[in-house]
Write an enzyme that holds these catalytic residues in place. Structure first.
Site, PDB file in Angstrom:
ATOM      1  N   LYS A 108       0.815  -1.222   0.000  1.00  0.00           N
ATOM      2  CA  LYS A 108       0.000   0.000   0.000  1.00  0.00           C
ATOM      3  C   LYS A 108       0.847   1.271   0.000  1.00  0.00           C
ATOM      4  CE  LYS A 108      -3.950  -2.098   2.248  1.00  0.00           C
ATOM      5  NZ  LYS A 108      -4.840  -2.095   3.419  1.00  0.00           N
ATOM      6  N   CYS A 109       2.165   1.116   0.144  1.00  0.00           N
ATOM      7  CA  CYS A 109       3.073   2.258   0.226  1.00  0.00           C
ATOM      8  C   CYS A 109       3.717   2.509  -1.128  1.00  0.00           C
ATOM      9  CB  CYS A 109       4.155   1.969   1.269  1.00  0.00           C
ATOM     10  SG  CYS A 109       5.504   3.162   1.285  1.00  0.00           S
ATOM     11  N   GLY A 110       3.578   3.726  -1.640  1.00  0.00           N
ATOM     12  CA  GLY A 110       4.136   4.076  -2.937  1.00  0.00           C
ATOM     13  C   GLY A 110       5.652   3.956  -2.972  1.00  0.00           C
TER      14      GLY A 110
END
Length: 116
Positions: A10-12
């Site tokens: 979920k972390c870019g």
């Protein structure tokens, strides 16, 4: 070269770091979704030591309960932070990448180049 990324999909920044690793020829990659399979306290201690950083520097504050748990206070010890990270992996800043050349907290993602 063997590489392991402690990844949050979920972390870019984590996704961008993973893309760099996947695009690098000769990298045998292990992806660990650390929220599902968190590292042990001793593994965290080793990762931070090998990265040349303190647990305080590896603490995720934004979007985590770090402040509510008192982990951002000046008197919070490394042991307290490591224990909390082992219980609540969302407190671990990411992505951490480990290769034969060392460990880095890859924020920004280009830092991964230091250990490739």
């Amino acid at each position: 070269m063997q590489a392991t990324i402690w990844h949050n999909p979920k972390c870019g920044t984590s996704r961008k770091t993973l893309a760099i690793l996947e695009a690098t020829p000769g990298v045998d990659l292990t992806v660990i979704e650390y929220l599902k399979n968190p590292p042990s306290r001793s593994k965290l201690e080793q990762l931070f030591r090998d990265a040349g950083m303190t647990p305080q520097e590896g603490l995720r504050v934004r979007g985590s309960p770090a402040e509510e748990l008192g982990l951002t206070k000046d008197d919070a010890t490394a042991d307290q932070i490591l224990d909390a990270m082992a219980r609540e992996p969302m407190l671990i800043n990411r992505p951490l990448v480990e290769t034969d050349k060392g460990v880095r907290l890859c924020r920004p993602q280009d830092i991964v180049q230091d250990i490739l």
